[in-house]
Design a protein around this motif. Structure first.
Motif, PDB file in Angstrom:
ATOM      1  N   PRO A   1       0.832  -1.215   0.000  1.00  0.00           N
ATOM      2  CA  PRO A   1       0.000   0.000   0.000  1.00  0.00           C
ATOM      3  C   PRO A   1       0.864   1.262   0.000  1.00  0.00           C
ATOM      4  O   PRO A   1       1.829   1.377   0.745  1.00  0.00           O
TER       5      PRO A   1
ATOM      6  N   ARG B   1      -0.636  -1.217 -11.086  1.00  0.00           N
ATOM      7  CA  ARG B   1       0.409  -0.861 -10.125  1.00  0.00           C
ATOM      8  C   ARG B   1       1.757  -1.403 -10.581  1.00  0.00           C
ATOM      9  O   ARG B   1       2.792  -0.734 -10.459  1.00  0.00           O
TER      10      ARG B   1
ATOM     11  N   HIS C   1      -4.626   1.283  -7.753  1.00  0.00           N
ATOM     12  CA  HIS C   1      -5.182   0.204  -6.926  1.00  0.00           C
ATOM     13  C   HIS C   1      -5.204  -1.125  -7.661  1.00  0.00           C
ATOM     14  O   HIS C   1      -5.042  -2.184  -7.047  1.00  0.00           O
TER      15      HIS C   1
END
Length: 431
Positions: free
Chosen positions: A181, A192, A187
């Motif tokens: 995170p 990512r 997300h």
């Protein structure tokens, strides 16, 4: 930790022991330490020959192998930095096509470790600094540099202006690091991953990529726009078709190139990415003829490698014995495509933090047997993790000896650590 390896050279072993004593502070991400270390060493990364920098979940090592082979086929002297090593730490640094010598390696590691004594560097930061020192001090025409983990925070990501940047296949791997995170990051997992890999894009450096789904594509486009880097994506700015030969095309024209000797249909994509990187930069000239010769000459061990008959493979009936160090979903799919429709025996060793299904699922319809082996020095999955009928074997040699004399090929897979042990035992260490 197996990454640190061992050496027959006492001088190298002394430095490898110092490397093994390093520990990376938990939760430290960033380029501050490698930047400080390189500053103390007079910033060798700013004095290396034109560099080709490649990231990706899978295929980046093969892309680097094609780049090196194409550049060398042009008659150029090429330095390469790839990872991980399979048998000898020296494999991480090649100077002019040759593994770095023990003498020079020991000197460089000692210099870097002495300089970084108060910085608490990681294994990868020390290795990267030694690589940049070697590349800056040994004359060459070009450098090929493979990222390690991710890209944005990889220790190699200090190059001010690569000749070209390449991003290979994207997939889910190293989740604890790349999907941790962090505010302001995508997300969606694959987006990512693309965000992390695109961190190597640099202002003004042409960037070539494969084709990806919409989310990852947008992340790479954003990164290139923010950096002011020309972006050349497969399907938009260049493309290939592949049947018996590679038909490549971009704004410069069309090329017909030979099929790669490296096994697997995905190797055409990796070779074409290397071609695109060379054709969309202007710092190093490589002719189409050299590109073709390089595609034919490229070697990349432990990736769908057909092993020779040697001390290890001779421990059983004569058969084809294949080796692949892939351990994630994309690697498993590539292996599955290669063996589709052909029965085979699987000998698998996989670290406990990897998913057994990644390798087994794509091969399940074709498997005649599964034997699980341990990877020395690592926590590994036992046989039941792979399939109900899988059996444990004490070693790869024992697993090969236990196979029936049925002429079916055997595949040894699941870990690059295991692949290194196999190459060492079969006397096929990369040279």
């Amino acid at each position: 930790m197996r990454d640190f390896a061992s050496s027959d050279s006492p001088e190298v072993q002394e430095q490898l022991d110092r490397l093994a004593a390093l520990s990376l502070p938990q939760g430290r991400f960033g380029l501050e330490t490698i930047t400080t270390l390189l500053d103390r060493l007079d910033d060798p990364q700013t004095r290396i020959p034109p560099a080709f920098h490649v990231a990706g979940t899978n295929g980046k090592g093969s892309t680097c192998a094609y780049l090196r082979a194409m550049l060398e086929a042009e008659g150029l002297r090429v330095h390469t930095a790839t990872k991980p090593h399979l048998v000898r730490y020296n494999e991480r640094i090649r100077l002019g096509g040759e593994l770095i010598s023990d003498e020079l390696l020991a000197q460089l590691l000692c210099e870097v470790l002495d300089t970084a004594e108060d910085l608490g560097p990681s294994f990868f930061e020390v290795t990267t600094a030694a690589m940049f020192l070697a590349f800056a001090r040994e004359p060459a025409d070009a450098c090929v540099i493979e990222t390690g983990l991710g890209g944005r925070f990889d220790a190699t990501n200090v190059l001010p202006h690569p000749a070209a940047v390449g991003i290979a296949t994207l997939g889910i791997d190293h989740e604890a690091f790349l999907l941790r995170p962090e505010e302001g990051t995508p997300h969606h997992p694959l987006a990512r991953i693309a965000f992390e890999k695109a961190g190597i894009i640099r202002p003004g450096s042409p960037t070539c990529t494969l084709a990806y789904p919409e989310g990852p594509t947008l992340e790479i486009e954003r990164a290139a726009l923010a950096a002011g880097a020309p972006l050349h994506m497969r399907g938009q700015d260049w493309d290939i078709t592949f049947v018996d030969v590679i038909e490549y095309s971009d704004r410069h024209g069309a090329l017909t190139l030979p099929a790669p000797r490296l096994e697997g249909a995905h190797q055409a994509d990796n070779a074409a990415l290397a071609v695109a990187m060379l054709r969309h930069q202007d710092r190093v000239r490589v002719s189409p003829e050299a590109m073709a010769r390089g595609i034919d000459a490229a070697e990349w061990p432990a990736r769908l490698q057909l092993l020779a008959r040697g001390p290890l493979t001779a421990q059983g009936p004569v058969r084809e014995v294949w080796l692949d160090g892939g351990h994630n979903v994309d690697a498993g799919l590539a292996i599955g495509r290669h063996f589709a429709g052909h029965r085979l025996h699987l000998i698998v060793g996989m670290l406990a933090n990897k998913n057994p299904e990644a390798i087994v699922a794509p091969l399940t319809p074709w498997l005649a047997s599964i034997q699980a082996v341990a990877v020395p020095g690592q926590d590994c999955h036992p046989a039941p993790a792979f399939a109900p009928g899988a059996r444990d074997a004490a070693s790869v040699g024992e697993a090969l000896a236990a196979l029936p004399d049925d002429g079916l090929p055997a595949l040894i897979a699941g870990s690059l650590y295991l692949a290194g042990d196999v190459l060492r035992a079969n006397e096929q260490a990369p040279g």
